[in-house]
Write a protein that holds these residues in place. Structure first.
Motif, PDB file in Angstrom:
ATOM      1  N   PRO A  74       0.823  -1.229   0.000  1.00 38.64           N
ATOM      2  CA  PRO A  74       0.000   0.000   0.000  1.00 38.64           C
ATOM      3  C   PRO A  74       0.853   1.274   0.000  1.00 38.64           C
ATOM      4  N   PHE A  75       1.398   1.618  -1.164  1.00 35.62           N
ATOM      5  CA  PHE A  75       2.300   2.765  -1.243  1.00 35.62           C
ATOM      6  C   PHE A  75       1.556   4.083  -1.060  1.00 35.62           C
ATOM      7  N   ASP A  76       2.178   4.993  -0.318  1.00 41.23           N
ATOM      8  CA  ASP A  76       1.650   6.360  -0.228  1.00 41.23           C
ATOM      9  C   ASP A  76       2.080   7.164  -1.447  1.00 41.23           C
ATOM     10  N   LEU A  77       3.253   6.787  -2.019  1.00 43.56           N
ATOM     11  CA  LEU A  77       3.794   7.568  -3.132  1.00 43.56           C
ATOM     12  C   LEU A  77       4.643   6.643  -3.995  1.00 43.56           C
ATOM     13  N   ILE A  78       4.486   6.741  -5.301  1.00 44.92           N
ATOM     14  CA  ILE A  78       5.349   5.975  -6.211  1.00 44.92           C
ATOM     15  C   ILE A  78       6.290   6.951  -6.931  1.00 44.92           C
ATOM     16  N   VAL A  79       7.587   6.682  -6.773  1.00 49.01           N
ATOM     17  CA  VAL A  79       8.612   7.558  -7.321  1.00 49.01           C
ATOM     18  C   VAL A  79       9.380   6.780  -8.385  1.00 49.01           C
ATOM     19  N   VAL A  80       9.559   7.391  -9.536  1.00 53.97           N
ATOM     20  CA  VAL A  80      10.265   6.731 -10.643  1.00 53.97           C
ATOM     21  C   VAL A  80      11.503   7.546 -11.005  1.00 53.97           C
ATOM     22  N   THR A  81      12.658   6.863 -11.049  1.00 51.03           N
ATOM     23  CA  THR A  81      13.861   7.508 -11.574  1.00 51.03           C
ATOM     24  C   THR A  81      13.901   7.254 -13.069  1.00 51.03           C
TER      25      THR A  81
END
Ligand SMILES: CC(C)(COP(=O)(O)OP(=O)(O)OC[C@H]1O[C@@H](n2cnc3c(N)ncnc32)[C@H](O)[C@@H]1O)[C@@H](O)C(=O)NCCC(=O)NCCS
Ligand SMILES: Nc1ncnc2c1ncn2[C@@H]1O[C@H](COP(=O)(O)OP(=O)(O)OP(=O)(O)O)[C@@H](O)[C@H]1O
Length: 209
Positions: free
Chosen positions: A126-133
């Motif tokens: 249950p991610f609060d935020l998905i960050v992509v490099t």
């Protein structure tokens, strides 16, 4: 807990961003490390790999010959799918346990789950935020060749074994551009940390009592 899913293509700078967030105080959980742990000698996953690929993928000391297995699976999508079906469930289970433990240790922790295959491997924490490099393909290949000593064909094969940039950025809440200087990457990681802390504070002050 605030849970960040950090993903990105190979050599796109995930670990670099994760390290920066760790220096700010985040708990770092690294799927590549977990994927090594679940195939250590004596594990059910290693036994399943030997059954699927033969004992030729073992070294003399009984540990997995990663270079040999990598050469097999990154050249053949079906073989890669077989390997994924063995390793991914074990990584999913272990990462779930470690995330739960981080929350039990500190309910206010910021946890960064650094997972190269967030798009491909049906990771449903249950991610609060998905960050992509996100770096251009030519930068990924150049880093693999120049810094990790892969030959260009193997570097291209690894990039091709992963989701493309569009599929990853489509699920991102935040995209970190890692195609520029390291300083530019770091300043975006610092801004991300400031945002997460602000969101946490806002959640905390909205909480009754
Ligand atoms: C094939 C293996 C033995 C090669 O090992 P090697 O030490 O050379 O590479 P390492 O594990 O350090 O991975 C380096 C990078 O390769 C890419 N990669 C690894 N596995 C995969 C995969 N199944 N699909 C696409 N890319 C992958 C990732 O970007 C990863 O960060 C190993 O990668 C493996 O067991 N892969 C399957 C498990 C997996 O998916 N791991 C990734 C995170 S869960
Ligand atoms: N702007 C940049 N941002 C991030 N890394 C950069 C940048 N420019 C050069 N690099 C270099 O690229 C490499 C990126 O490696 P890193 O281990 O962070 O990537 P990764 O996405 O975690 O890789 P992997 O998928 O193999 O785990 C590092 O050696 C880093 O120094």
């Amino acid at each position: 807990m605030y849970l960040i899913g950090l993903t990105g293509g190979i050599a796109s700078g995930k670990s670099t961003v994760a390290r920066r967030l760790f220096e700010h105080g985040a708990v770092h959980i690294d799927a590549d490390q977990l994927a090594r742990k679940v195939v250590e000698p004596g594990t059910p996953a290693l036994a399943a790999i030997v059954e699927a690929f033969g004992s030729g993928v073992l070294r003399a000391d009984g540990s997995l010959d990663r270079t040999k297995l990598g050469t097999i699976v990154f050249a053949d999508h079906e073989q890669l799918a077989r390997l994924n079906a063995i390793v991914h469930p074990a990584v999913r289970e272990l990462s779930g346990r470690l995330i739960a433990k981080a929350e039990a240790d500190d309910p206010d922790a910021v946890v960064v789950y650094d997972v190269p295959l967030l798009v491909e491997a049906q990771v449903d924490h249950p991610f609060d935020l998905i960050v992509v490099t996100d770096a251009p393909r030519r930068a990924q290949v150049a880093r693999l060749v120049e810094e990790r000593g892969l030959d260009p064909a193997h570097a291209e094969a690894r990039v091709d074994a992963q989701a493309d940039r569009e599929a990853r950025t489509a699920i991102a809440d935040v995209v970190i551009d890692t195609g520029g200087t390291l300083a530019h990457t770091m300043s975006q990681a610092d801004a991300l940390w400031a945002r997460v802390r602000a969101e946490q504070r806002a959640k905390g002050s909205a909480r009754p009592g």
